[in-house]
Design an enzyme around this catalytic site. Structure first.
Site, PDB file in Angstrom:
ATOM      1  N   ASP A 176       1.014  -1.283   0.408  1.00 30.68           N
ATOM      2  CA  ASP A 176      -0.239  -0.161   0.104  1.00 30.68           C
ATOM      3  C   ASP A 176       1.288   1.362   0.037  1.00 30.68           C
ATOM      4  OD1 ASP A 176      -0.284   1.433   2.735  1.00 30.68           O
ATOM      5  OD2 ASP A 176       0.358  -0.980   3.139  1.00 30.68           O
TER       6      ASP A 176
ATOM      7  N   ASP B  14       0.930 -17.696  -3.959  1.00 27.10           N
ATOM      8  CA  ASP B  14       1.435 -16.708  -4.724  1.00 27.10           C
ATOM      9  C   ASP B  14       0.934 -16.356  -5.260  1.00 27.10           C
ATOM     10  OD1 ASP B  14       3.813 -16.285  -7.419  1.00 27.10           O
ATOM     11  OD2 ASP B  14       3.546 -15.141  -5.501  1.00 27.10           O
TER      12      ASP B  14
ATOM     13  N   GLU C 168       2.267 -10.381   0.987  1.00 26.70           N
ATOM     14  CA  GLU C 168       2.702  -9.494   1.097  1.00 26.70           C
ATOM     15  C   GLU C 168       4.185  -8.536   0.707  1.00 26.70           C
ATOM     16  OE1 GLU C 168       1.021  -5.075   2.187  1.00 26.70           O
ATOM     17  OE2 GLU C 168       1.325  -6.305   3.827  1.00 26.70           O
TER      18      GLU C 168
END
Length: 629
Positions: free
Chosen positions: A214, A581, A590
């Protein structure tokens, strides 16, 4: 770190977000899921081995007796031996044998191991095996930079992008960020997580690294990541000859983040002056894909925290040491910020960051922490190493994370448990520590490393990560790599081959010697993870975008499988198999700065471990106090 569900096509997040489906024909997620897999039954480090360092592999087989193995190149047998049956490995859910080849003194490419009718992936034995990985692991940070254009010369045209969160961005990006308005952190049942806090100041908090998949930027994660890159300069660079240009890259990236950490400090005259804002982040989660320069969300500074202030104090004090020679003015500024942040933490010792995951769509990870004893220890250690201040020596001696205290600082080093990082620096960095204290600190590092080697010896896949309850935690690959930093520190102190060999063997797991037979580092290995959770390395969601760049580490197996994708595909499987994955599998896949930092540090050390710069020895005390500050 993303802690909010990102769900598959056709399913909606409670807040209404829809994630694009994987590209048609994209089966990478499937090929990297399940222990039967698509890879060879002989699991190896898919990069290879270092010459003269014992080499290992793991064979998946239900045979009960030893089996013959051969190491071959172009049909010629270079070595042979017998496997060692290890029975059932509960963490992998597999019956396995180990293959111990001993030191192989040849340098060659295209090697394979054959046993039980199976052939391994080809691999190399080379002294420069980890040079490319070290450079890619550090370059990852440059590509995570906020507030600057990323040009095609960094990695390639596919990774070029405009600057994100700059003055021309929506809401002014990060150049004029206000504090979170009052009432914006209220839960569904009416609890205000920030107790009505807001403030009227607006800060320029541009720069720094985006934390993970993010666009949030978090002081407590930035602090440990910058510290480990600086550690690669400070103690790794003292122990080995780093590849050309690598130390400069490490310094440049660490400085980029340190400059941002300074901007996060609360200005004078404000209620929490001297503390650091815990994070700057979007008001709400953005969808996948969203490139940084396209982020439409307003950004806010969240309430300052004691933990953020102590991270700032520790990282800035370390930076004052690392940059003292090349930029005394910057070092002076860092040390002043470190002292003021520490003083502010003393004034506000229990201002904790709350768990903002309880908000419907908070737009950022919480990075909450209710036990700050390790942060106090880290800040005291770094300030002492920078200044020789006797008050800081008293503080670190009295802390429960110090030698003889009740805290096992070397268990699960990460952003929330920084005591082990502090102890390593206290052992490795030249200081005024009295000899008896120094001997005890260094002995504690070696003892911890030997305990890690004992754990490693019991694991058929050769990795030093074995939680007592058998469940792998979030970011297990990062936790494993931080165990390897302890082995590396012990080698730097002792020069003992056992610590070097354990360091190399532990890296095997990350690069393919694991239950799934995959490399968790993009671009390094025959089958590597390449759909990590990211809003702009989002090829799986949008084929016009790239996969993560080479050198990006996946967080790895997580027994909790907390996201909908991994929960649907691998929940309840043995720990090493709790991985997929897939871009939506944020709980297991992540990428983050704090996991790539120990990857950079360990690969940097392995890139030069065969040619140490000096004979490993305890750090000598400086002859005088530093003049900066």
């Amino acid at each position: 770190m993303d802690h909010v569900p990102v769900v598959g096509a056709g399913a909606r997040h409670p807040a209404g977000r829809l994630m694009a489906a994987p590209s048609p024909g994209d089966t990478a997620g499937a090929t990297l899921t399940g222990a039967d897999g698509r890879g060879p039954r002989i699991r190896v480090n898919q990069l290879g081995c270092l010459p003269g360092v014992p080499a290992h592999a793991t064979l998946v087989t239900d045979a009960r007796e030893p089996l013959p193995w051969t190491l071959e190149r172009d049909g010629a047998v270079l070595a042979r031996g017998m496997t060692s049956p290890r029975g059932h490995d509960a963490s992998a859910g597999l019956d396995v044998h180990t293959i111990d080849m001993g030191p192989v003194d040849v340098e060659a490419d295209g090697l394979t191991i054959r046993a039980d009718g199976a052939t391994s992936d080809p691999f190399a034995i080379r002294g420069d095996l980890y040079v490319g990985l070290a450079r890619d692991a550090v370059r990852f940070f440059h590509l995570q930079r906020s507030g600057v254009e990323i040009g095609p010369e960094v990695v390639g045209e596919q990774y070029a992008r405009p600057a994100g969160h700059v003055a021309g961005s929506p809401y002014g990006g990060d150049t004029r960020v206000p504090c979170l308005p009052a009432g914006h952190a209220v839960t569904a049942d009416g609890v205000d997580l920030y107790d009505g806090w807001t403030d009227d100041h607006v800060l320029d908090v541009s720069g720094g690294w985006y934390d993970a998949g993010d666009q949030g930027k978090y002081v407590v994660n930035g602090g440990i990541a910058a510290a480990q890159l600086m550690g690669a300069c400070e103690w790794v660079g003292a122990a080995v000859e780093l590849p050309p240009g690598l130390e400069r890259a490490l310094r440049d990236e660490a400085r980029w983040e340190l400059e941002w950490l300074l901007r996060m400090q609360v200005p004078a005259g404000q209620r929490y002056a001297g503390l650091a804002h815990h994070k700057v982040a979007d008001e709400r989660w953005t969808p996948i894909p969203t490139l940084p320069h396209e982020d439409p969300q307003p950004r806010h500074l969240h309430r300052p925290s004691t933990a953020a202030a102590l991270n700032l104090a520790a990282a800035a004090a370390q930076g004052a040491r690392v940059f003292a020679a090349e930029d005394p003015e910057f070092a002076t500024r860092l040390l002043a910020a470190a002292r003021s942040a520490h003083a502010a933490a003393l004034r506000h010792p229990d201002l904790l960051a709350p768990n903002t995951n309880v908000l419907a769509n908070g737009g950022s990870g919480p990075y909450d922490d209710t036990d700050l004893e390790d942060e106090w220890y880290w800040a005291a250690v770094e300030l002492y190493l920078a200044t020789g201040d006797e008050q800081q020596l008293d503080a670190l001696r009295a802390n429960g994370c110090h030698v003889g205290g009740p805290v096992d600082v070397f268990a699960d080093i990460d952003w929330q448990r920084v005591g082990g990082l502090a102890r390593l620096h206290l052992a490795l960095v030249p200081s005024w520590l009295p000899q008896a204290d120094a001997d005890a600190v260094r002995a504690s590092v070696v003892d911890a490393a030997d305990a890690i080697l004992a754990v490693q010896a019991a694991q058929p896949f050769g990795h030093p990560y074995a939680p007592p309850d058998g469940r792998y935690d979030w970011g297990s690959n990062g936790l494993l790599l931080n165990q390897l930093t302890v082995l590396g520190a012990a080698w730097a102190l002792t020069g003992e081959a056992r610590h070097r060999d354990g360091l190399a063997q532990g890296m095997d797991y990350v690069l393919g010697r694991n239950a799934l037979g995959i490399s968790y580092v993009t671009g390094h290995g025959a089958r590597s993870a390449h759909h990590q959770h990211s809003r702009w390395y989002a090829h799986q969601a949008d084929p016009s975008l790239p996969c993560p760049p080479p050198g990006s580490l996946s967080g790895g197996p997580n027994s909790a499988t907390p996201d909908p994708v991994s929960a649907a595909l691998v929940a309840g499987l043995p720990a090493q198999q709790c991985y997929v994955d897939d871009i939506g599998a944020y709980g297991v896949n992540e990428l983050t700065i704090n996991w790539n930092a120990p990857l950079a540090q360990v690969s940097a050390l392995l890139s030069g471990v065969l040619t140490p710069r000096r004979q490993p020895a305890p750090a000598a005390a400086p002859t005088r106090r530093p003049t900066h500050g």
